[in-house]
Write an enzyme that holds these catalytic residues in place. Structure first.
Site, short mmCIF file in Angstrom:
data_model
loop_
_atom_site.label_atom_id
_atom_site.label_comp_id
_atom_site.label_asym_id
_atom_site.label_seq_id
_atom_site.Cartn_x
_atom_site.Cartn_y
_atom_site.Cartn_z
N THR A 14 12.27 10.72 4.15
CA THR A 14 13.32 10.99 5.13
C THR A 14 13.30 11.70 6.35
O THR A 14 12.07 12.25 6.39
CB THR A 14 14.72 11.73 4.40
N ASP A 15 13.76 11.84 7.63
CA ASP A 15 13.43 12.69 8.93
C ASP A 15 13.67 14.33 8.21
O ASP A 15 14.70 14.51 7.42
CB ASP A 15 13.73 11.94 9.64
N GLN A 16 13.76 14.94 9.60
CA GLN A 16 14.33 16.63 9.63
C GLN A 16 15.98 16.39 9.66
O GLN A 16 16.19 17.36 9.26
CB GLN A 16 13.48 16.62 11.28
N VAL A 19 17.83 11.33 6.95
CA VAL A 19 17.75 9.95 7.54
C VAL A 19 16.74 9.28 7.26
O VAL A 19 15.70 9.89 6.92
CB VAL A 19 18.85 9.91 8.61
#
Length: 131
Positions: A14-16, A19
């Site tokens: 995931t990203d920050q 997601v």
């Protein structure tokens, strides 16, 4: 025939914002294709040991809704078509609450690892694909 596997989203995928990063969907779909073949009695490992590679030559992904950290995803893989040296798959990723998140279309080519050239798959593999 549709083959299904489940994958739990890991934090590292995931990203920050929590997601799933767009590039991390490709391995989910790869797991689905590998397991579709395994379910038919063919393993990527045995293909490679027999001197056959199966690289992707075309892929189209359509992101509809995001997957998030710790989601349990269902990857659905369906054989679409076979012609000469190519095999095609249609794939989908669904959420735990039955929302369609992502769709994909993949074209792969059977390649002779020794020559690097496209090849017709062996008769036993061809029989499995056509069944």
């Amino acid at each position: 025939m549709i083959h299904e596997i489940q994958v739990r989203v890991r934090y590292s995928e995931t990203d920050q914002m929590g997601v799933v990063y767009h590039g991390n969907y490709i391995p989910f779909f790869e797991m689905g294709r590998v397991e579709w073949l395994r379910n038919k009695g063919v393993s990527y490992k045995s293909l490679e040991e027999g001197g056959i590679a199966l690289p992707i030559v075309s892929m189209t992904l359509n992101y509809k809704k995001p997957a998030r950290y710790d989601d349990l995803l269902t990857v659905k893989t369906r054989f679409k078509n076979y012609s000469s040296v190519k095999i095609e798959f249609e794939c989908e990723i669904w959420s735990e609450i039955d929302e369609l998140l992502t769709t994909a279309h993949f074209v792969l080519v059977f390649v002779n690892m020794e020559t690097g050239r496209p090849m017709v798959p062996p008769k036993d593999i061809l029989a499995i694909i056509k069944s």
